[in-house]
Design a protein around this motif. Structure first.
Motif, PDB file in Angstrom:
ATOM      1  N   ASP A  40      -3.413  -6.388   1.103  1.00 58.21           N
ATOM      2  CA  ASP A  40      -4.136  -6.781  -0.143  1.00 58.21           C
ATOM      3  C   ASP A  40      -3.215  -8.192  -0.255  1.00 58.21           C
ATOM      4  O   ASP A  40      -3.046  -7.922  -2.074  1.00 58.21           O
ATOM      5  CB  ASP A  40      -4.824  -5.816  -0.232  1.00 58.21           C
ATOM      6  CG  ASP A  40      -5.659  -5.860  -1.850  1.00 58.21           C
ATOM      7  OD1 ASP A  40      -6.597  -7.632  -1.726  1.00 58.21           O
ATOM      8  OD2 ASP A  40      -6.769  -4.741  -2.011  1.00 58.21           O
ATOM      9  N   GLN A  75      -2.567  -4.238  -2.813  1.00 62.13           N
ATOM     10  CA  GLN A  75      -2.501  -6.286  -4.476  1.00 62.13           C
ATOM     11  C   GLN A  75      -2.161  -5.186  -5.348  1.00 62.13           C
ATOM     12  O   GLN A  75      -1.208  -3.847  -6.207  1.00 62.13           O
ATOM     13  CB  GLN A  75      -4.133  -6.016  -4.954  1.00 62.13           C
ATOM     14  CG  GLN A  75      -4.688  -7.245  -5.498  1.00 62.13           C
ATOM     15  CD  GLN A  75      -5.736  -7.562  -5.808  1.00 62.13           C
ATOM     16  OE1 GLN A  75      -6.904  -6.746  -5.374  1.00 62.13           O
ATOM     17  NE2 GLN A  75      -6.151  -8.472  -6.175  1.00 62.13           N
ATOM     18  N   SER A 102     -10.599  -5.307  -2.273  1.00 58.07           N
ATOM     19  CA  SER A 102      -9.892  -3.753  -2.159  1.00 58.07           C
ATOM     20  C   SER A 102     -10.610  -2.666  -2.262  1.00 58.07           C
ATOM     21  O   SER A 102     -10.235  -1.835  -1.855  1.00 58.07           O
ATOM     22  CB  SER A 102      -9.171  -3.887  -3.794  1.00 58.07           C
ATOM     23  OG  SER A 102      -8.276  -5.614  -3.664  1.00 58.07           O
TER      24      SER A 102
HETATM   25 MG    MG Z   1      -8.843  -7.090  -4.717  1.00 56.01          MG
END
Ligand code: MG
Ligand code: ATP
Length: 332
Positions: free
Chosen positions: A176, A96, A47
């Motif tokens: 993500d 994410q 990330s």
């Molecule tokens: Mg991550």
């Protein structure tokens, strides 16, 4: 043609204690039309790498060095805000946990319309039409654009975030962990939907996930990250069929479905490296069953292997075939 070229990207986070070296000298290239995977365990820097290239690092994160070229333009000279403006037009980002960060007190359609208004000078009616169209693209009922996030299931909320990301017809979709936390059947549907959209919009995809099985199914090329370092990189066929790095071998054995599922998954023993210092030894040394003294002396360079589109960072790369055989042998 090259769409995105990341070269020697290094990112640290400031903390009250030692800085965290989250991404160290990471390089990768995504060509137009390619589906690219970024794999690695939790904390490997996936990330962070995505946020750094998008100019979306949290306040304590700094890009220490490296270049990021998108369609031939170097983005590193731009401010984060300038970079975000340029990238919004071209790159769709599904962060994410995106589905959990939808605003609970605003209808899903209004949230998408708001994203459209921020970047396009359109009437409310036009924005609503576009939202209906986007709902259809991601497989949601366009009559539900006035529903609130809590009225949708997890999989449907993820479709909403995908619709939002697609509003401006991106050249690159960065997703993500788009399926983490969803049940397996919904996961498959979301992945299929992303692939369908990516093909329809003729965009490239950067898929970030710890599940290399998902990458094996969907991607053409990948990088495997560990401790902020690229351990292995290249075409999915080369890297996942004939891994040359003990970390990739371990990761693959922990997801046996891509190996026809004849063995139980075996997690790699040990814990991730300490990121509070720059790597002075191979970052995987402590957990590597094949480590030698040399591995404690320096982190290996990522080197090109003789077959096309395959790179590996391992001091013992010449013995890859023997290591692979030993890694595949069931424990006795
Ligand atoms: Mg991550
Ligand atoms: P996951 O699979 O859990 O999402 P990841 O591969 O995306 O993991 P990152 O979130 O990029 O990993 O984190 C890389 C490292 O940086 C981790 O050690 C993490 O704890 C640390 N880190 C992330 N964000 C911060 C922050 N804001 N401040 C300090 N350290 C951070």
């Amino acid at each position: 043609m090259t769409l995105l070229n990341v070269e020697d990207l290094t990112v640290t986070y400031a903390t009250d204690d030692e800085p965290v070296h989250a991404v160290n000298d990471v390089s990768f290239t995504i060509d137009e039309g390619v589906n690219y995977g970024l794999a690695g365990e939790s904390g490997s820097g996936k990330s962070t790498a995505a946020e750094a290239l998008l100019g979306l690092l949290p306040g304590n994160g700094t890009v220490e060095s490296g270049t990021i070229e998108f369609k031939g333009t170097d983005l590193t000279s731009l401010s984060d805000a300038e970079r975000r403006d340029i990238l919004w037009e071209d790159i769709a980002y599904i962060p994410q946990s995106a589905m959990d960060s939808l605003d609970p007190v605003m209808s899903t359609g209004d949230q998408i319309a708001q994203a459209i208004h921020t970047h396009r000078n359109v009437t409310d009616a036009k924005a609503r039409d576009r939202v209906r169209e986007l709902f259809e693209i991601v497989g949601l009922d366009p009559d539900r654009i006035d529903d609130y996030p809590h009225e949708f299931s997890g999989g449907m909320r993820q479709r909403v975030t995908i619709a939002m990301a697609l509003a401006l017809e991106p050249d690159l979709i960065i997703a993500d962990e788009p399926t983490t936390g969803l049940d397996v059947i919904v996961q498959d549907k979301i992945i299929d939907k992303i692939l369908e959209i990516q093909e329809r919009m003729d965009s490239s995809l950067l898929l970030i996930t710890h599940e290399i099985g998902v990458i094996a199914e969907t991607c053409d090329e990948l990088s495997i990250l560990y401790g902020g370092k690229v351990m292995e990189q290249g075409s999915v066929d080369n890297v996942l069929v004939n891994p040359t790095n003990p970390y990739t071998m371990g990761l693959k054995n922990s997801f046996p479905e891509i190996d026809e599922g004849d063995e139980d998954p075996v997690a790699i023993p040990g814990s991730p490296p300490n990121l509070n210092q720059e790597p002075t030894a191979c970052v995987f040394q402590d957990r590597c069953p094949f480590a030698t003294d040399e591995c404690g002396e320096s982190h290996p360079d990522l080197v090109d292997l003789p077959n096309r589109n395959h790179r590996s960072a391992c001091h013992r790369v010449k013995e890859a075939a023997q290591m692979r055989q030993a890694a595949d042998e069931p424990e006795t």
